[in-house]
Motif scaffolding. Sequence first.
Motif, PDB file in Angstrom:
ATOM      1  N   PRO A   1       0.799  -1.230   0.000  1.00  0.00           N
ATOM      2  CA  PRO A   1       0.000   0.000   0.000  1.00  0.00           C
ATOM      3  C   PRO A   1       0.829   1.277   0.000  1.00  0.00           C
ATOM      4  CG  PRO A   1      -0.869  -1.560   1.598  1.00  0.00           C
ATOM      5  CD  PRO A   1       0.428  -2.118   1.096  1.00  0.00           C
ATOM      6  N   ARG A   2       1.951   1.275   0.682  1.00  0.00           N
ATOM      7  CA  ARG A   2       2.791   2.485   0.720  1.00  0.00           C
ATOM      8  C   ARG A   2       3.360   2.813  -0.659  1.00  0.00           C
ATOM      9  NH1 ARG A   2       2.700   3.642   5.880  1.00  0.00           N
ATOM     10  NH2 ARG A   2       3.005   2.108   7.505  1.00  0.00           N
ATOM     11  N   TYR A   3       3.832   1.784  -1.348  1.00  0.00           N
ATOM     12  CA  TYR A   3       4.336   2.009  -2.701  1.00  0.00           C
ATOM     13  C   TYR A   3       3.205   2.425  -3.639  1.00  0.00           C
ATOM     14  CZ  TYR A   3       8.712  -0.386  -1.379  1.00  0.00           C
ATOM     15  OH  TYR A   3       9.901  -0.759  -0.792  1.00  0.00           O
ATOM     16  N   ALA A   4       2.052   1.776  -3.506  1.00  0.00           N
ATOM     17  CA  ALA A   4       0.917   2.100  -4.377  1.00  0.00           C
ATOM     18  C   ALA A   4       0.502   3.557  -4.197  1.00  0.00           C
ATOM     19  CB  ALA A   4      -0.258   1.165  -4.089  1.00  0.00           C
ATOM     20  N   GLN A   5       0.407   3.992  -2.957  1.00  0.00           N
ATOM     21  CA  GLN A   5      -0.007   5.372  -2.678  1.00  0.00           C
ATOM     22  C   GLN A   5       0.996   6.365  -3.243  1.00  0.00           C
ATOM     23  OE1 GLN A   5       1.501   7.523  -0.014  1.00  0.00           O
ATOM     24  NE2 GLN A   5       0.133   9.148  -0.645  1.00  0.00           N
ATOM     25  N   ARG A   6       2.277   6.099  -3.059  1.00  0.00           N
ATOM     26  CA  ARG A   6       3.310   6.994  -3.606  1.00  0.00           C
ATOM     27  C   ARG A   6       3.240   7.040  -5.130  1.00  0.00           C
ATOM     28  NH1 ARG A   6       8.686   4.925  -1.321  1.00  0.00           N
ATOM     29  NH2 ARG A   6       9.520   6.398  -2.832  1.00  0.00           N
ATOM     30  N   LEU A  16      -1.646  -1.701 -11.484  1.00  0.00           N
ATOM     31  CA  LEU A  16      -1.593  -2.330 -10.166  1.00  0.00           C
ATOM     32  C   LEU A  16      -2.610  -3.459 -10.095  1.00  0.00           C
ATOM     33  CD1 LEU A  16      -1.362   0.852  -7.925  1.00  0.00           C
ATOM     34  CD2 LEU A  16       0.508  -0.612  -8.695  1.00  0.00           C
ATOM     35  N   PRO A  17      -2.430  -4.461  -9.257  1.00  0.00           N
ATOM     36  CA  PRO A  17      -1.285  -4.681  -8.394  1.00  0.00           C
ATOM     37  C   PRO A  17      -0.106  -5.253  -9.182  1.00  0.00           C
ATOM     38  CG  PRO A  17      -2.823  -6.491  -8.161  1.00  0.00           C
ATOM     39  CD  PRO A  17      -3.449  -5.499  -9.110  1.00  0.00           C
ATOM     40  N   CYS A  18       1.015  -5.432  -8.491  1.00  0.00           N
ATOM     41  CA  CYS A  18       2.175  -6.088  -9.109  1.00  0.00           C
ATOM     42  C   CYS A  18       1.844  -7.573  -9.240  1.00  0.00           C
ATOM     43  CB  CYS A  18       3.417  -5.930  -8.234  1.00  0.00           C
ATOM     44  SG  CYS A  18       3.994  -4.237  -8.055  1.00  0.00           S
ATOM     45  N   ALA A  72       7.917 -12.069 -11.451  1.00  0.00           N
ATOM     46  CA  ALA A  72       7.260 -10.852 -10.957  1.00  0.00           C
ATOM     47  C   ALA A  72       7.444  -9.772 -12.006  1.00  0.00           C
ATOM     48  CB  ALA A  72       7.875 -10.407  -9.632  1.00  0.00           C
ATOM     49  N   ILE A  73       6.428  -8.953 -12.158  1.00  0.00           N
ATOM     50  CA  ILE A  73       6.549  -7.828 -13.069  1.00  0.00           C
ATOM     51  C   ILE A  73       7.736  -6.972 -12.634  1.00  0.00           C
ATOM     52  CG2 ILE A  73       4.888  -6.437 -11.772  1.00  0.00           C
ATOM     53  CD1 ILE A  73       5.265  -6.310 -15.560  1.00  0.00           C
ATOM     54  N   ASP A  74       8.572  -6.590 -13.565  1.00  0.00           N
ATOM     55  CA  ASP A  74       9.671  -5.685 -13.244  1.00  0.00           C
ATOM     56  C   ASP A  74       9.093  -4.280 -13.157  1.00  0.00           C
ATOM     57  OD1 ASP A  74      11.902  -4.011 -13.134  1.00  0.00           O
ATOM     58  OD2 ASP A  74      13.075  -5.303 -14.450  1.00  0.00           O
ATOM     59  N   PRO A  75       9.155  -3.635 -11.984  1.00  0.00           N
ATOM     60  CA  PRO A  75       8.568  -2.310 -11.829  1.00  0.00           C
ATOM     61  C   PRO A  75       9.143  -1.253 -12.776  1.00  0.00           C
ATOM     62  CG  PRO A  75       8.957  -3.276  -9.698  1.00  0.00           C
ATOM     63  CD  PRO A  75       9.628  -4.167 -10.708  1.00  0.00           C
ATOM     64  N   ALA A  91      10.145   3.016  -8.760  1.00  0.00           N
ATOM     65  CA  ALA A  91      10.272   1.731  -9.446  1.00  0.00           C
ATOM     66  C   ALA A  91      11.507   0.979  -8.950  1.00  0.00           C
ATOM     67  CB  ALA A  91      10.341   1.935 -10.961  1.00  0.00           C
ATOM     68  N   ASP A  92      12.593   1.690  -8.710  1.00  0.00           N
ATOM     69  CA  ASP A  92      13.807   1.057  -8.175  1.00  0.00           C
ATOM     70  C   ASP A  92      13.541   0.456  -6.798  1.00  0.00           C
ATOM     71  OD1 ASP A  92      15.327   1.675 -10.423  1.00  0.00           O
ATOM     72  OD2 ASP A  92      16.225   3.459  -9.517  1.00  0.00           O
ATOM     73  N   GLU A  93      12.834   1.193  -5.943  1.00  0.00           N
ATOM     74  CA  GLU A  93      12.519   0.695  -4.599  1.00  0.00           C
ATOM     75  C   GLU A  93      11.633  -0.549  -4.656  1.00  0.00           C
ATOM     76  OE1 GLU A  93      11.243   3.448  -1.487  1.00  0.00           O
ATOM     77  OE2 GLU A  93      11.999   5.082  -2.767  1.00  0.00           O
ATOM     78  N   VAL A  94      10.611  -0.492  -5.490  1.00  0.00           N
ATOM     79  CA  VAL A  94       9.699  -1.632  -5.607  1.00  0.00           C
ATOM     80  C   VAL A  94      10.441  -2.832  -6.191  1.00  0.00           C
ATOM     81  CG1 VAL A  94       7.546  -2.489  -6.622  1.00  0.00           C
ATOM     82  CG2 VAL A  94       7.688  -0.124  -5.818  1.00  0.00           C
TER      83      VAL A  94
END
Length: 130
Positions: free
Chosen positions: A60-65, A77-79, A94-97, A113-116
Amino acid sequence: MGFALTIDLERPFGEVLAATRGALAASGFGIVSEIDLQKTLRDKIGVDVGEHVILGACNPRYAQRGLEIEPSLGVLLPCNVVVRHSAGLTVVEAIDPETMVMVTENPAMADLADEVRQALKQALDQVSAS
């Protein structure tokens, strides 16, 4: 660049699926959807694709950002994280962000994207090590 982060394991499908769920949770992702593609395709069109599950993973934190940076991001979304059996191996993808940056053409998405990507990679590494 490909569009998926992938690992191949010589372990039973059910074991890898459970490990994937656990590793995603440990990396802050909840499973918001789950599709048993094998069952769906068999029931709907009579085709057997073998063991194949799509997990809709969301932090959720990544999605909100991401939505703050790119309001239309919800369509990506979602990944998706796939666990499938193929040629004697259990494959986790997994999908590459980084795909979010390419699809949205929004360079402001790059840091997120790097963080995810690192979080998903951490989860896959955990599955590999378990």
